[in-house]
Motif scaffolding. Sequence first.
Motif, PDB file in Angstrom:
ATOM      1  N   HIS A  24      45.124  62.124  45.162  1.00 33.68           N
ATOM      2  CA  HIS A  24      44.242  62.721  44.155  1.00 33.68           C
ATOM      3  C   HIS A  24      43.322  61.689  43.511  1.00 33.68           C
ATOM      4  O   HIS A  24      42.155  61.978  43.228  1.00 33.68           O
ATOM      5  N   LYS A  25      43.845  60.506  43.304  1.00 30.54           N
ATOM      6  CA  LYS A  25      43.031  59.447  42.705  1.00 30.54           C
ATOM      7  C   LYS A  25      41.880  59.068  43.636  1.00 30.54           C
ATOM      8  O   LYS A  25      40.740  58.842  43.194  1.00 30.54           O
ATOM      9  N   SER A  26      42.167  59.013  44.929  1.00 33.16           N
ATOM     10  CA  SER A  26      41.111  58.676  45.897  1.00 33.16           C
ATOM     11  C   SER A  26      40.026  59.751  45.921  1.00 33.16           C
ATOM     12  O   SER A  26      38.840  59.450  46.073  1.00 33.16           O
ATOM     13  N   ILE A  27      40.430  61.009  45.750  1.00 39.29           N
ATOM     14  CA  ILE A  27      39.454  62.109  45.709  1.00 39.29           C
ATOM     15  C   ILE A  27      38.545  61.974  44.490  1.00 39.29           C
ATOM     16  O   ILE A  27      37.319  62.117  44.592  1.00 39.29           O
ATOM     17  N   ILE A  28      39.135  61.676  43.339  1.00 42.74           N
ATOM     18  CA  ILE A  28      38.356  61.532  42.101  1.00 42.74           C
ATOM     19  C   ILE A  28      37.434  60.319  42.176  1.00 42.74           C
ATOM     20  O   ILE A  28      36.257  60.385  41.785  1.00 42.74           O
ATOM     21  N   LEU A  29      37.941  59.210  42.689  1.00 44.30           N
ATOM     22  CA  LEU A  29      37.120  57.999  42.813  1.00 44.30           C
ATOM     23  C   LEU A  29      35.955  58.225  43.782  1.00 44.30           C
ATOM     24  O   LEU A  29      34.844  57.739  43.551  1.00 44.30           O
ATOM     25  N   THR A  30      36.219  58.962  44.855  1.00 43.47           N
ATOM     26  CA  THR A  30      35.148  59.276  45.821  1.00 43.47           C
ATOM     27  C   THR A  30      34.061  60.114  45.158  1.00 43.47           C
ATOM     28  O   THR A  30      32.865  59.865  45.349  1.00 43.47           O
ATOM     29  N   SER A  31      34.464  61.106  44.397  1.00 38.59           N
ATOM     30  CA  SER A  31      33.498  61.961  43.692  1.00 38.59           C
ATOM     31  C   SER A  31      32.666  61.151  42.705  1.00 38.59           C
ATOM     32  O   SER A  31      31.450  61.343  42.587  1.00 38.59           O
ATOM     33  N   HIS A  32      33.348  60.241  42.002  1.00 39.82           N
ATOM     34  CA  HIS A  32      32.640  59.386  41.034  1.00 39.82           C
ATOM     35  C   HIS A  32      31.655  58.462  41.747  1.00 39.82           C
ATOM     36  O   HIS A  32      30.533  58.223  41.267  1.00 39.82           O
ATOM     37  N   ALA A  33      32.068  57.949  42.913  1.00 38.35           N
ATOM     38  CA  ALA A  33      31.184  57.066  43.689  1.00 38.35           C
ATOM     39  C   ALA A  33      29.942  57.814  44.162  1.00 38.35           C
ATOM     40  O   ALA A  33      28.829  57.278  44.130  1.00 38.35           O
ATOM     41  N   LEU A  34      30.104  59.050  44.600  1.00 41.17           N
ATOM     42  CA  LEU A  34      28.962  59.859  45.027  1.00 41.17           C
ATOM     43  C   LEU A  34      27.981  60.089  43.878  1.00 41.17           C
ATOM     44  O   LEU A  34      26.767  60.091  44.066  1.00 41.17           O
ATOM     45  N   SER A  76      36.943  77.322  52.518  1.00 43.60           N
ATOM     46  CA  SER A  76      36.170  76.460  53.419  1.00 43.60           C
ATOM     47  C   SER A  76      34.793  76.216  52.834  1.00 43.60           C
ATOM     48  O   SER A  76      34.258  77.044  52.078  1.00 43.60           O
ATOM     49  N   SER A  77      34.220  75.078  53.188  1.00 41.09           N
ATOM     50  CA  SER A  77      32.926  74.692  52.637  1.00 41.09           C
ATOM     51  C   SER A  77      32.159  73.874  53.662  1.00 41.09           C
ATOM     52  O   SER A  77      32.748  73.143  54.464  1.00 41.09           O
ATOM     53  N   ASP A  78      30.842  74.006  53.633  1.00 42.28           N
ATOM     54  CA  ASP A  78      29.994  73.216  54.530  1.00 42.28           C
ATOM     55  C   ASP A  78      29.873  71.773  54.054  1.00 42.28           C
ATOM     56  O   ASP A  78      29.449  70.903  54.818  1.00 42.28           O
ATOM     57  N   VAL A  79      30.201  71.525  52.783  1.00 44.68           N
ATOM     58  CA  VAL A  79      30.145  70.164  52.236  1.00 44.68           C
ATOM     59  C   VAL A  79      31.517  69.798  51.690  1.00 44.68           C
ATOM     60  O   VAL A  79      32.307  70.669  51.320  1.00 44.68           O
ATOM     61  N   TRP A  80      31.768  68.500  51.626  1.00 48.63           N
ATOM     62  CA  TRP A  80      33.052  68.031  51.085  1.00 48.63           C
ATOM     63  C   TRP A  80      33.119  68.303  49.585  1.00 48.63           C
ATOM     64  O   TRP A  80      32.138  68.102  48.857  1.00 48.63           O
ATOM     65  N   LEU A  81      34.260  68.765  49.112  1.00 49.51           N
ATOM     66  CA  LEU A  81      34.459  69.062  47.694  1.00 49.51           C
ATOM     67  C   LEU A  81      35.750  68.415  47.211  1.00 49.51           C
ATOM     68  O   LEU A  81      36.720  68.299  47.965  1.00 49.51           O
ATOM     69  N   PRO A  82      35.789  67.998  45.938  1.00 47.25           N
ATOM     70  CA  PRO A  82      37.026  67.420  45.405  1.00 47.25           C
ATOM     71  C   PRO A  82      38.009  68.464  44.907  1.00 47.25           C
ATOM     72  O   PRO A  82      39.188  68.175  44.720  1.00 47.25           O
ATOM     73  N   GLY A 142      39.101  74.772  39.698  1.00 46.26           N
ATOM     74  CA  GLY A 142      39.246  73.365  39.339  1.00 46.26           C
ATOM     75  C   GLY A 142      40.481  72.718  39.941  1.00 46.26           C
ATOM     76  O   GLY A 142      40.789  71.557  39.650  1.00 46.26           O
ATOM     77  N   GLU A 143      41.197  73.446  40.791  1.00 49.83           N
ATOM     78  CA  GLU A 143      42.408  72.901  41.403  1.00 49.83           C
ATOM     79  C   GLU A 143      42.027  71.836  42.433  1.00 49.83           C
ATOM     80  O   GLU A 143      41.273  72.101  43.362  1.00 49.83           O
ATOM     81  N   ILE A 144      42.549  70.634  42.245  1.00 46.67           N
ATOM     82  CA  ILE A 144      42.201  69.527  43.129  1.00 46.67           C
ATOM     83  C   ILE A 144      42.811  69.761  44.513  1.00 46.67           C
ATOM     84  O   ILE A 144      43.968  70.143  44.641  1.00 46.67           O
ATOM     85  N   LYS A 145      41.980  69.561  45.549  1.00 50.74           N
ATOM     86  CA  LYS A 145      42.411  69.814  46.912  1.00 50.74           C
ATOM     87  C   LYS A 145      41.893  68.715  47.827  1.00 50.74           C
ATOM     88  O   LYS A 145      40.832  68.137  47.588  1.00 50.74           O
ATOM     89  N   SER A 146      42.639  68.449  48.891  1.00 51.89           N
ATOM     90  CA  SER A 146      42.202  67.497  49.902  1.00 51.89           C
ATOM     91  C   SER A 146      41.584  68.280  51.050  1.00 51.89           C
ATOM     92  O   SER A 146      42.281  68.849  51.899  1.00 51.89           O
ATOM     93  N   PHE A 147      40.245  68.344  51.073  1.00 51.39           N
ATOM     94  CA  PHE A 147      39.535  69.091  52.105  1.00 51.39           C
ATOM     95  C   PHE A 147      39.554  68.312  53.423  1.00 51.39           C
ATOM     96  O   PHE A 147      39.220  67.124  53.436  1.00 51.39           O
ATOM     97  N   ALA A 148      39.951  68.992  54.484  1.00 53.67           N
ATOM     98  CA  ALA A 148      40.053  68.365  55.812  1.00 53.67           C
ATOM     99  C   ALA A 148      38.917  68.842  56.700  1.00 53.67           C
ATOM    100  O   ALA A 148      38.542  70.010  56.685  1.00 53.67           O
ATOM    101  N   TRP A 149      38.376  67.920  57.512  1.00 51.89           N
ATOM    102  CA  TRP A 149      37.266  68.236  58.402  1.00 51.89           C
ATOM    103  C   TRP A 149      37.795  68.657  59.765  1.00 51.89           C
ATOM    104  O   TRP A 149      38.753  68.091  60.293  1.00 51.89           O
ATOM    105  N   GLY A 150      37.169  69.671  60.338  1.00 50.91           N
ATOM    106  CA  GLY A 150      37.560  70.071  61.685  1.00 50.91           C
ATOM    107  C   GLY A 150      37.153  71.497  62.000  1.00 50.91           C
ATOM    108  O   GLY A 150      36.464  72.158  61.219  1.00 50.91           O
ATOM    109  N   ASP A 151      37.569  71.956  63.184  1.00 50.56           N
ATOM    110  CA  ASP A 151      37.290  73.326  63.602  1.00 50.56           C
ATOM    111  C   ASP A 151      38.346  74.245  62.999  1.00 50.56           C
ATOM    112  O   ASP A 151      39.545  74.047  63.218  1.00 50.56           O
TER     113      ASP A 151
END
Length: 501
Positions: free
Chosen positions: A211-221, A388-394, A400-409
């Motif tokens: 979860h921390k990595s997700i938040i830090l990634t969002s902040h970096a973006l 599902s989303s076309d873009v990565w979301l935190p 507002g529930e934090i989720k780890s979105f995975a890329w793939g088919d």
Amino acid sequence: FNWLASFSGEVLFILGDYEVKISPLFFIISSVAIIVLSILLWLSFSYIYQLPRKIQLIKEARSNEKVQNAIMKGLVHASAGNINAAEIEIKKIDRIKKNTSDIMVLLLKAQNASLKKDNVALNKIFQQMGKIETTKMLSYRGLYTLSKNSKNPQKSIELLKDAETYNSAEPWVIDELLKCYLVTQNWKSASEVLDKMLAHKLISRKKYNLHKSIILTSHALLLEEQNPSEAISLALDAIKLNKSQIIAVITAARILSEQGERARAEKIITDTWKSIQHEDLAYLLSYVNPGASPKQRVEKIEGLIKKTKISGIEGDVALCRAYIDVKNFDKAKQVIEKYINENTSRRIYELLAEIDSHLFKGNAKSRDWMRKAMNARYDTNWSADDYSSDVWLPCIPDTGEIKSFAWGDHRIKTLDIDNNYISNFMRSKMLQGNRLSQELQENNVEDDIIEVTEIVEEKDSKIKSGKVDKKNKEIKETAISEEIAVPDDPGVVQEEDIHEP
């Protein structure tokens, strides 16, 4: 008594000028009688004095029993969703006890108001609960839920902060506060809340790192354009916590490339590619050197695949895009068409449509690929649970529930067409034109039957549609006829007026 009777003597009472002499036996008997009588009189007066209070207590006990029975029945009705029956029990309670602040009564009223979706009544009840110490936290929870449903994040955060001040270790307060910060994109506060959750042991270290990595990634973006130096620091911290954080890797590599640290950017991409693949990783690698030609970018992606010995669909998609950039459409198609099967995703069909739009004149083949893309059972996107989303979301934007979105088919969720219930409606509710298409698909004669249109000069100006069988050369007229207006006769058309492409 025999001893007292045999006792010689007298008991003398002097009352002014009077003297009274009595025997000891009579004195003792009289004294005992007076004491007993006094006790009886005291008890009688006490009972009479306390009788109204006892009657009141009996009435209150009976009332409380009726209220408790009404509460029990009301809660059962409310739990079963019977609003009217619960309302009757509430009115019965109000008749017996007006303006009561009994906790169970307030809970019953709150539950019934929630079923009726009466937010005004709910707000009043929760405000009343806030005055009782036992239900103070419940009051905060209820008022927060009302504020959240009314889409007022600022007020929700204020209520959560008040609840946190009242009890900083309340799990739901910290959890909901994190959700509010994620929805409002307050990444710094969200990070602080997550640290607090770890301190109170409300989250495991493994989950905290994710979860921390997700938040830090969002902040970096958020800071990538405004403050690249801080953004790169946040992105690198996110990668340390979770090496599979693709978006953090892309952000870090992009910033490093812009800052001239191209070798470091290539290393980050290559190291990540070994554990998890994404087409943008390979494609970004080809753009690390800004002055590279399209051909060099192709070689860069081929070098990544050769070095790591990992390609897969992500590497081939990136390579296909690179070939398209250099206009080598034959090679691009060769790379990607091996993934055509019954589980092909929309992404592959769309790439093939783009390629064939350049390889062939006209758009027939391209349209065919796009039609298959529209009917594909799989799509390539970011997915978490049923979202599902076309873009990565935190997080899930609605909750507002934090989720780890995975890329793939991921399979596109639709109703099961083989379901017997649905099959009952497939023909009966189908338009004539759609029914014809369904019959053509069922008979598997897509290549043998084509539709032709004959213009018949009639008074009604009708167009009749027929089916031509290539095998037996017979024209089968269908029952389908559409009335449309035929344009006026343009007259005789000369051969020189015909312009063929």
